[in-house]
Design a protein around this motif. Structure first.
Motif, PDB file in Angstrom:
ATOM      1  N   UNK A 144       1.032   0.859 -12.284  1.00 30.57           N
ATOM      2  CA  UNK A 144       0.207   1.651 -13.231  1.00 30.57           C
ATOM      3  C   UNK A 144       0.091   1.229 -14.411  1.00 30.57           C
ATOM      4  N   UNK A 145      -1.372   0.994 -15.063  1.00 31.36           N
ATOM      5  CA  UNK A 145      -1.867   0.725 -16.256  1.00 31.36           C
ATOM      6  C   UNK A 145      -1.895  -0.887 -16.457  1.00 31.36           C
ATOM      7  N   UNK A 146      -1.575  -1.686 -15.406  1.00 31.41           N
ATOM      8  CA  UNK A 146      -1.478  -3.126 -15.494  1.00 31.41           C
ATOM      9  C   UNK A 146      -2.551  -3.631 -14.576  1.00 31.41           C
ATOM     10  N   UNK A 147      -2.497  -4.957 -14.206  1.00 30.63           N
ATOM     11  CA  UNK A 147      -3.461  -5.596 -13.496  1.00 30.63           C
ATOM     12  C   UNK A 147      -2.802  -6.857 -12.788  1.00 30.63           C
ATOM     13  N   UNK A 148      -3.141  -7.531 -11.855  1.00 28.19           N
ATOM     14  CA  UNK A 148      -2.735  -8.397 -11.219  1.00 28.19           C
ATOM     15  C   UNK A 148      -3.721  -9.479 -10.667  1.00 28.19           C
ATOM     16  N   UNK A 149      -3.703 -10.696 -10.342  1.00 29.02           N
ATOM     17  CA  UNK A 149      -4.802 -11.469 -10.029  1.00 29.02           C
ATOM     18  C   UNK A 149      -4.351 -12.194  -8.921  1.00 29.02           C
ATOM     19  N   UNK A 150      -5.171 -12.564  -8.142  1.00 29.53           N
ATOM     20  CA  UNK A 150      -5.126 -13.522  -6.708  1.00 29.53           C
ATOM     21  C   UNK A 150      -6.167 -14.474  -6.595  1.00 29.53           C
ATOM     22  N   UNK A 151      -5.706 -15.817  -6.293  1.00 29.54           N
ATOM     23  CA  UNK A 151      -6.677 -16.347  -5.624  1.00 29.54           C
ATOM     24  C   UNK A 151      -6.891 -16.435  -4.036  1.00 29.54           C
ATOM     25  N   UNK A 152      -8.195 -16.313  -4.017  1.00 29.72           N
ATOM     26  CA  UNK A 152      -8.721 -16.163  -2.593  1.00 29.72           C
ATOM     27  C   UNK A 152      -9.592 -17.327  -2.155  1.00 29.72           C
ATOM     28  N   UNK A 153      -9.467 -17.717  -0.744  1.00 32.31           N
ATOM     29  CA  UNK A 153     -10.150 -18.978  -0.168  1.00 32.31           C
ATOM     30  C   UNK A 153     -11.357 -17.910   0.576  1.00 32.31           C
ATOM     31  N   UNK A 154     -12.487 -18.844   0.715  1.00 33.01           N
ATOM     32  CA  UNK A 154     -13.368 -18.230   1.355  1.00 33.01           C
ATOM     33  C   UNK A 154     -13.057 -17.769   2.834  1.00 33.01           C
ATOM     34  N   UNK A 155     -13.427 -16.404   3.080  1.00 33.87           N
ATOM     35  CA  UNK A 155     -13.030 -16.250   4.569  1.00 33.87           C
ATOM     36  C   UNK A 155     -11.875 -15.320   4.585  1.00 33.87           C
ATOM     37  N   UNK A 156     -10.751 -15.382   3.466  1.00 30.22           N
ATOM     38  CA  UNK A 156      -9.733 -14.386   3.468  1.00 30.22           C
ATOM     39  C   UNK A 156     -10.317 -12.978   3.279  1.00 30.22           C
ATOM     40  N   UNK A 157      -9.381 -12.239   3.651  1.00 28.30           N
ATOM     41  CA  UNK A 157      -9.990 -10.678   3.432  1.00 28.30           C
ATOM     42  C   UNK A 157      -8.910 -10.059   2.496  1.00 28.30           C
ATOM     43  N   UNK A 158      -9.107  -9.089   1.476  1.00 21.83           N
ATOM     44  CA  UNK A 158      -8.510  -8.652   0.528  1.00 21.83           C
ATOM     45  C   UNK A 158      -8.628  -7.121   0.593  1.00 21.83           C
ATOM     46  N   UNK A 159      -7.484  -6.255   0.664  1.00 20.11           N
ATOM     47  CA  UNK A 159      -7.925  -4.861   0.640  1.00 20.11           C
ATOM     48  C   UNK A 159      -7.124  -4.356  -0.786  1.00 20.11           C
ATOM     49  N   UNK A 160      -7.983  -3.446  -1.337  1.00 22.95           N
ATOM     50  CA  UNK A 160      -7.222  -2.598  -2.468  1.00 22.95           C
ATOM     51  C   UNK A 160      -6.846  -1.515  -1.988  1.00 22.95           C
ATOM     52  N   UNK A 161      -5.624  -1.026  -2.187  1.00 24.86           N
ATOM     53  CA  UNK A 161      -5.011   0.152  -1.717  1.00 24.86           C
ATOM     54  C   UNK A 161      -4.353   1.022  -2.512  1.00 24.86           C
ATOM     55  N   UNK A 162      -4.916   2.287  -2.581  1.00 28.58           N
ATOM     56  CA  UNK A 162      -4.246   3.437  -3.403  1.00 28.58           C
ATOM     57  C   UNK A 162      -3.038   3.933  -2.929  1.00 28.58           C
ATOM     58  N   UNK A 163      -2.029   3.579  -3.519  1.00 31.64           N
ATOM     59  CA  UNK A 163      -0.402   3.568  -3.058  1.00 31.64           C
ATOM     60  C   UNK A 163      -0.339   5.124  -2.998  1.00 31.64           C
ATOM     61  N   UNK A 164      -0.613   5.983  -4.287  1.00 35.24           N
ATOM     62  CA  UNK A 164      -0.374   7.164  -4.277  1.00 35.24           C
ATOM     63  C   UNK A 164      -1.276   8.415  -4.037  1.00 35.24           C
ATOM     64  N   UNK A 165      -2.412   7.866  -4.211  1.00 32.86           N
ATOM     65  CA  UNK A 165      -3.737   8.707  -4.032  1.00 32.86           C
ATOM     66  C   UNK A 165      -4.210   9.013  -5.520  1.00 32.86           C
TER      67      UNK A 165
END
Length: 204
Positions: free
Chosen positions: A14-35
């Protein structure tokens, strides 16, 4: 691109950010953990981070306020960067509202130390040795900003539930940043920001 993100989960506190490197074709989901939590999502071309996901260019490409399933999000150079694959949430997302920043919180009466998505973006990129001289308009997942018949916007609490996820496929090698929005002075997060997660899966 030097590397890609391994398949797995990264929790965004909560209140922070994270980064990820993705290759073309990779799938990424953003998930709401608590709602009930809004996430500011940014994406940048891996080979040149000055090219970024652009809400304005995406609206022009899709003729929608937010893409439909299978439609692309495009960059400021009009190249597809992400494709919307699936969405298990009630479907409220926003591409009109700017990322919160120190000036926004100052206007709301907060202290100078209040975290913001703009600062979170800068820190998350810096952790990867990257920087940009601007804060792009984010893709605000789970954010409920209906447009009234009179054109006015309403800032309503997110209605995403625990475990709801929105999933994208990388259309190019890219850097994705997700900020668990720290906004607690207007009602979009129900007054108490919580955590999100970034789930990365292998390319198709």
């Amino acid at each position: 691109m030097e590397s890609v993100t391994a398949v797995g989960r990264t929790v965004v506190p909560a209140r922070e950010a994270r980064a990820a490197r993705l290759a073309a074709g990779q799938r990424v989901s953003v998930v709401d953990l608590e709602g009930g939590q809004v996430g500011d999502v940014f994406a940048f071309a891996a080979e040149d981070v000055t090219e970024h996901l652009s809400a304005a260019h995406t609206r022009a490409a899709t003729n929608r306020l937010f893409p439909a399933m299978g439609e692309p999000f495009v960059t400021d150079r009009r190249r597809p960067i992400l494709t919307l694959v699936s969405d298990t949430s009630p479907g409220w997302h926003d591409m009109l509202i700017a990322a919160c920043d120190p000036a926004r919180y100052a206007g709301l009466g907060a202290t100078a130390s209040h975290p913001s998505c703009a600062d979170n973006l800068r820190r998350a990129l810096a952790a990867m040795g990257l920087s940009v001289p601007f804060t792009p308009q984010p893709l605000n997942v789970f954010m409920r900003i209906p447009v009234g018949e009179d054109g006015r916007l309403s800032w309503l609490p997110a209605v995403s539930r625990s475990g709801d996820a929105i999933t994208f496929e990388a259309a190019m090698d890219c850097v994705l940043v997700v900020s668990a929005c720290p906004q607690d002075l207007v009602g979009i997060n129900g007054g108490e920001p919580t955590s999100l997660a970034i789930d990365v899966s292998a390319p198709n």
